[in-house]
Structures are given as structure tokens and as C-alpha cells.
Design an enzyme around this catalytic site. Structure first.
Site, PDB file in Angstrom:
ATOM      1  CG  HIS A   1      68.979  60.571  -4.482  1.00 11.56           C
ATOM      2  ND1 HIS A   1      69.072  60.250  -3.009  1.00 11.56           N
ATOM      3  CD2 HIS A   1      67.972  61.262  -4.546  1.00 11.56           C
ATOM      4  CE1 HIS A   1      67.799  60.916  -2.396  1.00 11.56           C
ATOM      5  NE2 HIS A   1      66.906  61.515  -3.375  1.00 11.56           N
TER       6      HIS A   1
ATOM      7  CG  PHE B   1      63.688  54.421  -7.496  1.00  7.63           C
ATOM      8  CD1 PHE B   1      65.036  53.910  -7.584  1.00  7.63           C
ATOM      9  CD2 PHE B   1      63.352  54.945  -6.130  1.00  7.63           C
ATOM     10  CE1 PHE B   1      65.975  53.898  -6.490  1.00  7.63           C
ATOM     11  CE2 PHE B   1      64.419  55.040  -5.009  1.00  7.63           C
ATOM     12  CZ  PHE B   1      65.589  54.589  -5.289  1.00  7.63           C
TER      13      PHE B   1
ATOM     14  CB  CYS C   1      54.795  68.342   2.446  1.00 11.89           C
ATOM     15  SG  CYS C   1      54.103  66.885   3.075  1.00 11.89           S
TER      16      CYS C   1
ATOM     17  CB  CYS D   1      56.271  68.495  -1.658  1.00 14.29           C
ATOM     18  SG  CYS D   1      56.259  66.977  -2.614  1.00 14.29           S
ATOM     19  CG  ASP D   2      62.125  67.405  -2.944  1.00 13.95           C
ATOM     20  OD1 ASP D   2      61.473  66.504  -2.894  1.00 13.95           O
ATOM     21  OD2 ASP D   2      63.324  67.230  -2.590  1.00 13.95           O
ATOM     22  CB  THR D   3      58.156  64.491  -5.182  1.00 16.46           C
ATOM     23  OG1 THR D   3      59.189  64.280  -4.069  1.00 16.46           O
ATOM     24  CG2 THR D   3      58.054  63.212  -6.027  1.00 16.46           C
TER      25      THR D   3
ATOM     26  CD  GLU E   1      61.518  55.490   0.094  1.00 14.34           C
ATOM     27  OE1 GLU E   1      61.281  56.681   0.163  1.00 14.34           O
ATOM     28  OE2 GLU E   1      62.372  54.806   0.476  1.00 14.34           O
TER      29      GLU E   1
ATOM     30  CB  CYS F   1      50.537  63.069  -2.761  1.00 14.89           C
ATOM     31  SG  CYS F   1      51.002  62.972  -1.017  1.00 14.89           S
TER      32      CYS F   1
HETATM   33  S1  SF4 Z   1      56.401  65.542   0.707  1.00 18.68           S
HETATM   34 FE1  SF4 Z   1      55.240  65.534  -1.238  1.00 18.68          FE
HETATM   35  S2  SF4 Z   1      54.993  63.653  -1.825  1.00 18.68           S
HETATM   36 FE2  SF4 Z   1      55.628  63.441   0.243  1.00 18.68          FE
HETATM   37  S3  SF4 Z   1      53.686  63.319   1.495  1.00 18.68           S
HETATM   38 FE3  SF4 Z   1      54.356  65.471   1.009  1.00 18.68          FE
HETATM   39  S4  SF4 Z   1      53.375  66.365  -0.785  1.00 18.68           S
HETATM   40 FE4  SF4 Z   1      53.057  63.985  -0.706  1.00 18.68          FE
END
Ligand code: SF4
Length: 194
Positions: free
Chosen positions: A188, A25, A35, A38-40, A94, A31
């Protein structure tokens, strides 16, 4: 030509059509969407040359890269993709469905977070369509989406186990009435790997 890299790690693909396959990965920073679910963490990456990235990843006994983010296509150019292609890597991406995907990718996953019509217009055909679903969300008509080999509904995992269960139950119910879709659980998270 440098890339702003958030993290590089070797693990199993946790979701979708390549679930369970070992993959490298490479998470790129940044980004173009925000969102609410969003958990990233995709902020504050480290600048790396493609040669540095190659030095890091060649320690792994695997030829599959998954470019992820954030939105990795904001940084990836065809030159970069050819560089890793020429080193013998297969490359999956992705994407959030807001950017046109290069034909150099070997496996494309679109998970539209913005306009479905726009996602379809810029990428009429992808390998995999994966949609995050929470309780009360409806699955869209397949015709509204990019044509895909497989359509996955992916219940959103939250810090609240009851809410996660409600999202999963809702997803299952939706799929039973819309059987073109299939369930993708984020294994995961279930088995505690990266
Ligand atoms: S979920 Fe997070 S990483 Fe994915 S598009 Fe939305 S803001 Fe961007």
C-alpha cells in the site's frame, strides 16, 4: 458497547498472507504500547455504535473487515464480533500480541511488539505471524513464537528511502538464511494507496 473509531476505509490489504485482497479497514483508537517506530496515528477517535459502523461499511461491496489500530482488541468484545458475524462479515484482526484473541475472528494476525514468550503463551496458535524488521534486527527462532500458518518478516518503511532499502536488504538476507520466513512488503505504501 460503543467503539472509539479512528478511521474506516475501503482498500486492499497491503501486507501479509491476505495481501492484495479488498478489505474494509476499521481502525480503532488507542494502544497499550508505545513503539519507537510506530507510524500509525491512533489517537482521538470518534465514538460510534456498532449500528453506525454497519451503516458506514455496508456501502462497500466487500464482506471482509480488518480490525486494526492501535490495538483493536482493547475495545472489541465477543458481542461486537458476533454482531458483525451475524451480518455476514468475515473478520480479521491485527494485534500486537499482548491480548488474547477471540476464537470468533476468522483470521488472526499477530505482530508481537512486546514479549515474544507472553505472545506465545496467550495465543499459542494464530493464522499469521508478522514481524517488523529493521536493519540489524535478527529474526527470532520460530519456536519462540505463536505457532502460525505463515511467518512474515516485514521490513520497516521509513521517510528515508536509503534506510528503507537497508531494512529491506537486511530482511532479504535474514530470510535467505532462515527460509521458514517469507518477505512481506507494505505494498500500500509502494503503490500509494491507503
Ligand atoms: S506499532 Fe504503534 S500501534 Fe502497533 S503496537 Fe506499537 S505503538 Fe501500538
Amino acid at each position: 458497547m460503543n467503539l472509539d473509531v479512528k478511521e474506516i476505509f475501503y482498500s486492499l490489504q497491503g501486507e501479509g498472507g491476505r495481501q492484495g485482497e479488498a478489505s474494509i479497514f476499521i481502525r480503532l483508537a488507542g494502544c497499550n504500547l508505545k513503539c519507537d517506530f510506530c507510524d500509525t496515528d491512533f489517537e482521538d477517535g470518534t465514538e460510534m455504535t456498532r449500528e453506525t459502523i454497519h451503516t458506514i461499511i455496508r456501502q462497500f461491496p466487500c464482506q471482509w473487515i480488518i480490525w486494526t489500530g492501535g490495538e483493536p482488541t482493547l475495545q472489541l468484545t465477543d458481542d461486537i464480533l458476533w454482531f458483525f458475524n451475524n451480518k455476514g462479515y468475515k473478520q480479521a484482526v491485527e494485534s500486537n500480541g499482548t491480548q488474547k484473541l477471540s476464537p470468533i475472528f476468522d483470521y488472526t494476525v499477530v505482530s508481537p511488539k512486546g514479549s515474544l514468550a507472553y505472545a506465545k503463551q496467550i495465543n499459542p496458535q494464530v493464522d499469521e505471524l508478522r514481524l517488523p524488521i529493521k536493519e540489524n534486527d535478527s529474526l527470532p527462532e520460530i519456536e519462540w513464537l505463536p505457532k502460525a500458518k505463515k511467518y512474515f518478516a516485514s521490513p520497516i518503511f521509513t521517510d528515508n528511502p536509503l534506510q528503507t532499502k537497508a531494512n529491506i536488504d537486511h530482511c532479504v538476507k535474514q530470510i535467505l538464511s532462515r527460509p521458514q520466513w517469507r518477505l512481506s512488503l507494505q505494498i500500500h505504501k509502494l503503490i500509494g494507496i491507503e
